[in-house]
Scaffold this motif. Structure first.
Motif, PDB file in Angstrom:
ATOM      1  N   MET A   3     -39.701  -2.641   8.316  1.00  0.00           N
ATOM      2  CA  MET A   3     -38.624  -1.674   8.488  1.00  0.00           C
ATOM      3  C   MET A   3     -37.847  -1.503   7.185  1.00  0.00           C
ATOM      4  O   MET A   3     -36.752  -0.935   7.193  1.00  0.00           O
ATOM      5  CB  MET A   3     -37.669  -2.149   9.590  1.00  0.00           C
ATOM      6  CG  MET A   3     -38.269  -2.125  10.969  1.00  0.00           C
ATOM      7  SD  MET A   3     -38.345  -0.440  11.623  1.00  0.00           S
ATOM      8  CE  MET A   3     -39.504  -0.655  12.955  1.00  0.00           C
ATOM      9  N   LYS A   6     -35.209   1.376   6.127  1.00  0.00           N
ATOM     10  CA  LYS A   6     -34.666   2.103   7.267  1.00  0.00           C
ATOM     11  C   LYS A   6     -33.241   1.644   7.570  1.00  0.00           C
ATOM     12  O   LYS A   6     -32.957   0.444   7.600  1.00  0.00           O
ATOM     13  CB  LYS A   6     -35.537   1.910   8.507  1.00  0.00           C
ATOM     14  CG  LYS A   6     -36.806   2.743   8.495  1.00  0.00           C
ATOM     15  CD  LYS A   6     -37.482   2.765   9.856  1.00  0.00           C
ATOM     16  CE  LYS A   6     -38.703   3.680   9.843  1.00  0.00           C
ATOM     17  NZ  LYS A   6     -39.383   3.754  11.142  1.00  0.00           N
ATOM     18  N   ALA A  30     -34.951  -4.182   7.684  1.00  0.00           N
ATOM     19  CA  ALA A  30     -34.075  -3.039   7.945  1.00  0.00           C
ATOM     20  C   ALA A  30     -32.647  -3.338   7.499  1.00  0.00           C
ATOM     21  O   ALA A  30     -32.220  -4.487   7.409  1.00  0.00           O
ATOM     22  CB  ALA A  30     -34.088  -2.691   9.427  1.00  0.00           C
ATOM     23  N   ASP A  83     -30.921   6.383  10.226  1.00  0.00           N
ATOM     24  CA  ASP A  83     -32.229   7.005  10.449  1.00  0.00           C
ATOM     25  C   ASP A  83     -32.632   6.904  11.916  1.00  0.00           C
ATOM     26  O   ASP A  83     -33.284   7.799  12.462  1.00  0.00           O
ATOM     27  CB  ASP A  83     -33.296   6.307   9.599  1.00  0.00           C
ATOM     28  CG  ASP A  83     -32.969   6.333   8.120  1.00  0.00           C
ATOM     29  OD1 ASP A  83     -32.654   7.418   7.609  1.00  0.00           O
ATOM     30  OD2 ASP A  83     -33.012   5.258   7.482  1.00  0.00           O
ATOM     31  N   ASP A 238     -41.349   3.366  16.428  1.00  0.00           N
ATOM     32  CA  ASP A 238     -42.348   4.283  15.877  1.00  0.00           C
ATOM     33  C   ASP A 238     -43.084   5.085  16.941  1.00  0.00           C
ATOM     34  O   ASP A 238     -43.870   5.974  16.603  1.00  0.00           O
ATOM     35  CB  ASP A 238     -43.363   3.495  15.040  1.00  0.00           C
ATOM     36  CG  ASP A 238     -42.780   3.004  13.718  1.00  0.00           C
ATOM     37  OD1 ASP A 238     -41.764   3.582  13.268  1.00  0.00           O
ATOM     38  OD2 ASP A 238     -43.318   2.047  13.147  1.00  0.00           O
TER      39      ASP A 238
END
Length: 337
Positions: A3, A6, A30, A83, A238
């Motif tokens: 990730m 992101k 992330a 996002d 995803d």
């Protein structure tokens, strides 16, 4: 599955599920902004301790705001420009909703409406949100499938979570924001909530005090270990709803990028067997106060996991015989007992 790069906004990160989901995202690289108001529905100290675990990550920050207060929530969201959004904040508790329904309006209805409005404005690539297996309500056909009609919720909590699914569908249709709603099935594990059965039973058995066992223990639940659940949530990021179903089991709306997904193991366990696993892990026998069925409860939950497998090639698999001792070990270490 990485990730890295992101930016993911997660509501409810001081909560049980929120902490584990945020941890899984951070472990994959992330950048996570947690949003939580640290409500006093249960021990705030436990929430602060969860937050401290997450705060050890350089890529984690937290905004201490309530999602039902748009004036303070909106600037936090818009400055971060996520996002992806994972909406887990809610007033939880099936039984609590019987006596305190008003608390569910602010968090579950107004707060979720604010999440939808902000998603409408900023258009994240995917909005994922928690619903509940409780929304299946009075349904009796097993296993519960995402395509089942759900019109008989038995508690106001379940009704508010189902309403969130429906509000989300309208926003997905009108504004094109892809949305996935998870129906969680009896999540348990380390850092769990003090109002949930595993936490209460473990504490009582260790202390030698009676546990309240409803319907004389003749209930069955589809238990889901929290780390497995977090893994499924992260993988679903995803699996963005589009326009083409993934198979015969898909709950994808024909008129919106909107999907419902069960997250469960799909292998129900008798409540008395669950208690026996706690007894074995603790090393003491429970003193059981056998009681009638509670209002709002159901005899059995069992999830179909076909769609989850189709979407992410993964289904939770940690058995109660492994998950319960992991919780008991955490409880003993955390509370020094």
């Amino acid at each position: 599955m990485t990730m890295t790069g992101k930016k993911i906004l997660v509501t409810g990160t001081a909560g049980f599920v929120g902490m584990h989901v945020a941890q899984a995202l951070l472990d994959r690289g992330a950048t996570v902004l947690g949003v939580d108001n640290f409500s006093d529905y249960y021990d705030v100290t436990l929430k602060e301790q969860r937050n401290a675990v997450l705060a050890a990550h350089a890529n984690f920050s937290v905004a201490r705001v309530s999602i039902d207060e748009m004036a303070v929530f909106a600037p936090v969201w818009e400055a971060f420009a996520p996002d992806v959004v994972i909406h887990l904040a809610a007033q939880a508790g099936v039984r609590y909703s019987i006596d305190h329904p008003e608390t569910y309006v602010a968090s579950n209805l107004v707060g979720s409406f604010n999440v939808l409005e902000l998603a409408r404005r900023t258009k994240p690539a995917h909005l994922l949100a928690a619903s509940t297996s409780s929304f299946y309500g009075g349904n009796t056909a097993m296993p519960f499938r995402e395509t089942d009609q759900c019109t008989t919720p038995l508690t106001f909590y379940a009704a508010t979570k189902g309403a969130t699914e429906l509000m989300g569908h309208s926003y997905a249709h009108l504004f094109g924001v892809p949305m996935t709603f998870f129906r969680f099935f009896t999540v348990y594990g380390p850092w769990g909530r003090p109002d949930m059965a595993l936490f209460k039973f473990t504490r009582a058995i260790i202390e030698g005090t009676p546990i309240d066992v409803y319907n004389h223990g003749e209930m069955v639940r589809d238990f889901t270990y929290v780390s497995d659940l977090a893994e499924a949530v992260v993988r679903l990021i995803d699996a963005v709803p589009g326009t083409v179903p993934v198979g015969a089991h898909d709950s994808l709306s024909p008129v919106a990028p909107h999907r419902i997904v069960n997250i469960a193991q799909g292998e129900p366990v008798r409540l008395l067997d669950y208690i026996a696993a706690i007894e074995q892990a603790v090393g003491k026998q429970a003193v059981m106060n056998l009681l009638p069925m509670q209002p709002g409860e159901v005899l059995r939950t069992e999830a179909s996991t076909d769609l989850l497998r189709d979407l992410i090639d993964y289904v939770p698999a940690t058995p109660v015989a492994t998950g319960v001792p992991a919780f008991v070990a955490w409880y003993r270490a955390h509370y020094g007992v």
